[in-house]
Design a protein around this motif. Structure first.
Motif, PDB file in Angstrom:
ATOM      1  N   TYR A  21      -1.409  -5.118  26.101  1.00 36.04           N
ATOM      2  CA  TYR A  21      -2.207  -4.103  26.780  1.00 36.04           C
ATOM      3  C   TYR A  21      -3.410  -4.706  27.483  1.00 36.04           C
ATOM      4  O   TYR A  21      -3.931  -4.131  28.426  1.00 36.04           O
ATOM      5  CB  TYR A  21      -2.667  -3.077  25.743  1.00 36.04           C
ATOM      6  CG  TYR A  21      -3.697  -2.084  26.224  1.00 36.04           C
ATOM      7  CD1 TYR A  21      -3.330  -0.949  26.946  1.00 36.04           C
ATOM      8  CD2 TYR A  21      -5.058  -2.270  25.944  1.00 36.04           C
ATOM      9  CE1 TYR A  21      -4.271  -0.035  27.379  1.00 36.04           C
ATOM     10  CE2 TYR A  21      -6.004  -1.360  26.372  1.00 36.04           C
ATOM     11  CZ  TYR A  21      -5.615  -0.245  27.087  1.00 36.04           C
ATOM     12  OH  TYR A  21      -6.554   0.646  27.509  1.00 36.04           O
ATOM     13  N   TYR A  22      -3.840  -5.897  27.044  1.00 33.86           N
ATOM     14  CA  TYR A  22      -5.091  -6.481  27.513  1.00 33.86           C
ATOM     15  C   TYR A  22      -4.920  -7.402  28.728  1.00 33.86           C
ATOM     16  O   TYR A  22      -5.906  -7.731  29.385  1.00 33.86           O
ATOM     17  CB  TYR A  22      -5.750  -7.275  26.380  1.00 33.86           C
ATOM     18  CG  TYR A  22      -6.055  -6.440  25.172  1.00 33.86           C
ATOM     19  CD1 TYR A  22      -7.191  -5.636  25.127  1.00 33.86           C
ATOM     20  CD2 TYR A  22      -5.190  -6.419  24.081  1.00 33.86           C
ATOM     21  CE1 TYR A  22      -7.469  -4.848  24.024  1.00 33.86           C
ATOM     22  CE2 TYR A  22      -5.457  -5.627  22.971  1.00 33.86           C
ATOM     23  CZ  TYR A  22      -6.600  -4.844  22.946  1.00 33.86           C
ATOM     24  OH  TYR A  22      -6.872  -4.059  21.862  1.00 33.86           O
ATOM     25  N   ILE A  23      -3.715  -7.839  29.030  1.00 28.99           N
ATOM     26  CA  ILE A  23      -3.489  -8.800  30.111  1.00 28.99           C
ATOM     27  C   ILE A  23      -2.413  -8.264  31.043  1.00 28.99           C
ATOM     28  O   ILE A  23      -1.289  -7.977  30.601  1.00 28.99           O
ATOM     29  CB  ILE A  23      -3.065 -10.176  29.554  1.00 28.99           C
ATOM     30  CG1 ILE A  23      -4.158 -10.731  28.630  1.00 28.99           C
ATOM     31  CG2 ILE A  23      -2.798 -11.153  30.695  1.00 28.99           C
ATOM     32  CD1 ILE A  23      -3.783 -12.053  27.976  1.00 28.99           C
ATOM     33  N   ALA A  24      -2.745  -8.169  32.322  1.00 30.12           N
ATOM     34  CA  ALA A  24      -1.800  -7.611  33.293  1.00 30.12           C
ATOM     35  C   ALA A  24      -0.573  -8.510  33.452  1.00 30.12           C
ATOM     36  O   ALA A  24       0.560  -8.087  33.262  1.00 30.12           O
ATOM     37  CB  ALA A  24      -2.500  -7.403  34.640  1.00 30.12           C
ATOM     38  N   GLU A  25      -0.800  -9.752  33.844  1.00 22.71           N
ATOM     39  CA  GLU A  25       0.294 -10.704  34.029  1.00 22.71           C
ATOM     40  C   GLU A  25       0.120 -11.821  32.990  1.00 22.71           C
ATOM     41  O   GLU A  25      -0.601 -12.793  33.226  1.00 22.71           O
ATOM     42  CB  GLU A  25       0.290 -11.263  35.447  1.00 22.71           C
ATOM     43  CG  GLU A  25       0.527 -10.202  36.508  1.00 22.71           C
ATOM     44  CD  GLU A  25       0.460 -10.751  37.931  1.00 22.71           C
ATOM     45  OE1 GLU A  25       0.890 -10.035  38.847  1.00 22.71           O
ATOM     46  OE2 GLU A  25      -0.019 -11.894  38.115  1.00 22.71           O
ATOM     47  N   PHE A  26       0.787 -11.664  31.875  1.00 25.48           N
ATOM     48  CA  PHE A  26       0.545 -12.531  30.728  1.00 25.48           C
ATOM     49  C   PHE A  26       0.859 -13.992  31.022  1.00 25.48           C
ATOM     50  O   PHE A  26       0.024 -14.877  30.805  1.00 25.48           O
ATOM     51  CB  PHE A  26       1.374 -12.048  29.539  1.00 25.48           C
ATOM     52  CG  PHE A  26       1.163 -12.857  28.292  1.00 25.48           C
ATOM     53  CD1 PHE A  26       0.050 -12.640  27.495  1.00 25.48           C
ATOM     54  CD2 PHE A  26       2.069 -13.839  27.928  1.00 25.48           C
ATOM     55  CE1 PHE A  26      -0.154 -13.393  26.345  1.00 25.48           C
ATOM     56  CE2 PHE A  26       1.883 -14.594  26.784  1.00 25.48           C
ATOM     57  CZ  PHE A  26       0.771 -14.371  25.993  1.00 25.48           C
TER      58      PHE A  26
END
Length: 218
Positions: A21-26
């Protein structure tokens, strides 16, 4: 996701907020560890062998690019995109300065000229983060930088990482052009959860470049 809808002028093909949930493009975010390590290794090598201050600045620039790229891919926000793309161009300007003055003393005129160019370009780019124009501009700068690097490496030693770097960049460019086909991207992503993008290839090639630099100048 945590950062809300993207405000950047480009949203890469990696699916957003799939891993966390915290990183758009992991994967595009964590792959920047390679750039940060590359910059740190350049600074370490410069200190170990007593290189000139310009090499420290070059290494620091690579670290800033890594942090900025991580911020961009993590958030997909406009401010993150600028933090990514503006330092990329400045790092290439430093790169060009380093190689133009490789066997000569520093040049105030060249430094001021590159500084003015960087400031003008940064101002124009900040007005709209022009995606295509940036990619073409940066691609040309990388090409010039690779030519300078090749000449420097061949002057000092036969160093294989440089050739691998060129191969990686070419394959990455072809790979990314295929990823522009949204239908092809969806097929791959439905079968493979981790499908590397140009950004991840670029991190690997950056590590190879810094290795080439170290071999060439020691």
């Amino acid at each position: 996701g945590l950062w809300g809808p993207p405000t950047s002028s480009i949203d890469w093909c990696e699916r957003n907020y799939v891993v966390t949930y915290y990183i758009a493009e992991f994967f595009n975010t964590i792959s920047n560890i390679g750039l940060i390590l590359a910059g740190g290794y350049t600074i370490y090598t410069s200190y170990k062998y007593g290189f000139e201050p310009r090499f420290y600045v070059l290494g620091a620039g690579v670290i800033i690019v890594g942090l900025g790229s991580a911020a961009f891919h993590c958030t997909l926000q406009y401010w993150g995109q600028l933090w990514d793309e503006v330092p990329m161009v400045w790092s290439m300007l430093i790169w060009i300065y380093v190689f133009l003055r490789m066997t000569k003393d520093g040049s105030v005129l060249l430094a001021v000229s590159l500084l003015c160019y960087g400031m003008i370009w940064s101002y124009i780019h900040a007005l709209g983060a022009y995606t295509v124009e940036f990619q073409v501009h940066f691609g040309l700068m990388v090409f010039v930088g690779v030519v300078f690097l090749r000449n420097a490496v061949l002057r000092h030693c036969q160093c294989f990482p440089l050739h691998v770097f060129v191969i990686v960049l070419v394959s990455a460019a072809l790979h990314q052009s295929l990823r522009e086909d949204k239908r092809l991207t969806q097929v791959h992503q439905s079968r493979v959860p981790f499908f590397p993008e140009f950004n991840q290839y670029f991190q690997v090639s950056s590590l190879l470049v810094c290795s080439s630099l170290s071999y060439a100048f020691v």
